[in-house]
Design an enzyme around this catalytic site. Structure first.
Site, PDB file in Angstrom:
ATOM      1  N   GLU A  55       0.171  -1.208   5.702  1.00 27.55           N
ATOM      2  CA  GLU A  55       1.236  -0.725   6.594  1.00 27.55           C
ATOM      3  C   GLU A  55       1.046   0.748   6.913  1.00 27.55           C
ATOM      4  OE1 GLU A  55       4.858   1.005   8.089  1.00 27.55           O
ATOM      5  OE2 GLU A  55       3.936   1.522   6.191  1.00 27.55           O
ATOM      6  N   GLU A 106      11.672  -2.353   5.487  1.00 30.98           N
ATOM      7  CA  GLU A 106      11.925  -1.010   4.942  1.00 30.98           C
ATOM      8  C   GLU A 106      12.693  -0.059   5.874  1.00 30.98           C
ATOM      9  OE1 GLU A 106       8.429   1.428   4.461  1.00 30.98           O
ATOM     10  OE2 GLU A 106       7.400   0.319   6.022  1.00 30.98           O
ATOM     11  N   ASP A 119       8.788   4.113  -1.002  1.00 30.99           N
ATOM     12  CA  ASP A 119       8.045   3.644   0.176  1.00 30.99           C
ATOM     13  C   ASP A 119       6.817   2.879  -0.285  1.00 30.99           C
ATOM     14  OD1 ASP A 119       7.006   3.234   2.669  1.00 30.99           O
ATOM     15  OD2 ASP A 119       6.394   5.291   3.006  1.00 30.99           O
ATOM     16  N   ASP A 143       0.840  -1.197   0.000  1.00 35.75           N
ATOM     17  CA  ASP A 143       0.000   0.000   0.000  1.00 35.75           C
ATOM     18  C   ASP A 143       0.878   1.252   0.000  1.00 35.75           C
ATOM     19  OD1 ASP A 143       0.848  -0.722   2.654  1.00 35.75           O
ATOM     20  OD2 ASP A 143      -0.577   0.707   3.498  1.00 35.75           O
TER      21      ASP A 143
HETATM   22 ZN   LIG Z   1       6.701   2.272   4.139  1.00 36.36          ZN
END
Ligand SMILES: [Zn+2]
Length: 475
Positions: free
Chosen positions: A188, A216, A154, A124
């Protein structure tokens, strides 16, 4: 070149474990990428990463925090499952709510007696306002050596890198030294309830034997000079302590004298919190980071005044600056329903982030600040994480970085935000942020997170694939 030269895609469908609703039949739009030169994909692990990342960027997976308006996670999950199936990797797809899909797969390692490594990435993204962007946020445009789009750093970049490595291995017959569990998650960006937390709470068997994890916000470079680059490996994360303040008062008419106004009481408490500076606490992670950085940059580091050193770090100062104290930022206010009515209640939301081991202390500090008449309710409370920067896995990360960048100086750091690592750490997994990216010296990387014109350098993406390929072969 090893065996397993599957140049023709297999057509296994992912097992849709939670809904039992298979994928739509007919020719998949994913087939487009298979027209790329399979021979070059065989010899070069980076060959596919741009195509994979661009495909993922073009799937709008905006997470609004609301199931009715969040989109695309299912489609992205199916894309990942298909890309794995094409090279013979079976995956399971778990939906936590309609459209909120997660994909998990296990790549068997050569030594099954060793603990598995979890490699996780979320699918997402946060919303993007197209009017503010130079390109369409979901265009996946290639321009000026960058791939542009919401999620480019991201974290569809990492999602694509991992896919590229795994597909390369499957085609060349390479196997990791131990089991690798791949988890591509939903949600997330809104607390992981429909993603990592859902998997941990309902399908923990998928992570059996996982002892360590990478995910990440780590492994990216920060240039010290032309020859030296820090690579910030995340070994700690601040805790999430989101709370709501509730003030009560006596309702009344706005025209009269009134000494028990809920809005006034709340506003005073919010202002006290918003202006408060919590004391500096230098944790082991931050100390290790500052020592290394000060040494490299020739900055004098006063242990009693780390802020002076941090202020000299340029674009990463705002990442590191938030990791030396607890923070509390008021983010929402709510009260009243009419201009001339004094309401009986008022509420405010405060986004607090606590250092490892400081959540209870922070709660006491906040109670003192707001006073006895304001009630505090926690709406989200997830613990901070901290692990040490040592051991074989850290060695493998550092060696892979140095092999691809001789000027690499890997350093541990603490993330001020939170990631899916919080959920996975509940399974006793030791979590790191390691999504390797070599960045141009002048790129303000931290500003791109959730920022306008989010983009990833193509050569950085390819660098990341090479590092991951090395690292995962030696993990
Ligand atoms: Zn992230």
């Amino acid at each position: 070149m090893g065996g397993g030269t599957r140049t023709r895609p297999t057509r296994n469908r992912p097992v849709d474990a939670s809904t039992r609703a298979g994928l739509s039949s007919g020719p998949g739009w994913y087939e487009e990428a298979m027209t790329s030169d399979a021979a070059s994909a065989l010899s070069d692990p980076t060959a596919e990463v741009v195509d994979l990342c661009r495909d993922l960027l073009r799937i709008d997976t905006t997470n609004t925090g609301d199931n009715d308006t969040s989109v695309g996670e299912r489609r992205a999950a199916e894309y990942v499952a298909e890309k794995l199936a094409e090279v013979g990797v079976e995956s399971v797809l778990h939906e936590s709510a309609p459209g909120r899909a997660n994909v998990v797969a296990r790549i068997p390692g050569t030594d099954p007696s060793r603990g598995a490594l979890l490699v996780h990435g979320h699918l997402d993204v946060v919303p993007a306002d197209a009017d503010e962007w130079s390109v369409g946020p979901f265009s996946g445009e290639l321009r000026d050596g960058y791939l542009w789009g919401r999620g480019a750093i991201d974290m569809k970049d990492f999602d694509a890198m991992v896919l590229a490595v795994v597909r390369h291995w499957q085609r060349t017959g390479a196997r990791p030294p131990r089991d690798i569990v791949l988890a591509y998650t939903a949600d997330e960006e809104a607390g992981s309830d429909y993603g990592a937390r859902f998997l941990v709470d309902n399908h923990r068997g998928l992570f059996d034997g996982c002892t360590e994890a990478i995910g990440e916000v780590g492994g990216f470079s920060y240039s010290v000079n032309d020859n030296q680059r820090l690579y910030l490996i995340e070994t700690a994360e601040k805790g999430i302590d989101w709370l709501r303040l509730h003030a009560k008062g006596r309702p009344g008419h706005g025209s009269m004298m009134h000494d028990d106004n809920a809005v006034t009481a709340l506003a005073e408490a919010v202002a006290r919190i918003g202006r408060h500076r919590f004391p500096v606490v230098v944790t082991d992670t931050v100390r290790a980071f500052l020592t290394e950085v000060s040494d490299l940059l020739g900055i004098e580091l006063d242990p009693d005044d780390p802020e002076t050193a941090i202020a000299k770090l340029g674009p990463i100062a705002n990442i590191i600056g938030a990791t030396i104290r607890n923070t509390a930022n008021p983010t929402r206010l709510s009260a009243g329903y009419k201009d001339n009515v004094i309401p009986g209640r008022a509420t405010a939301t405060i986004d607090c982030r606590s250092l490892p081991g400081q959540s209870e202390l922070l709660e006491r500090q906040l109670r003192e600040l707001v006073g006895p008449d304001i009630a505090i309710e926690y709406v989200q409370r997830q613990p901070a994480l901290e692990t040490t920067f040592d051991g074989d896995l850290v060695e493998a990360m550092s060696a892979a970085l140095r092999a691809e960048d001789p000027g690499a100086r890997p350093v541990p750091y603490m993330l001020s935000g939170g990631t899916d690592a919080k959920a996975f750490s509940q399974l006793g997994i030791r979590c790191f942020g390691f999504a390797p990216l070599r960045l141009p010296a002048d790129l303000n990387f931290s500003a791109l997170f959730h920022g306008i014109d989010e983009r990833v350098p193509v050569d950085g993406l390819q660098f990341g694939v090479r590092v991951l390929d090395r690292f995962l072969r030696t993990c």
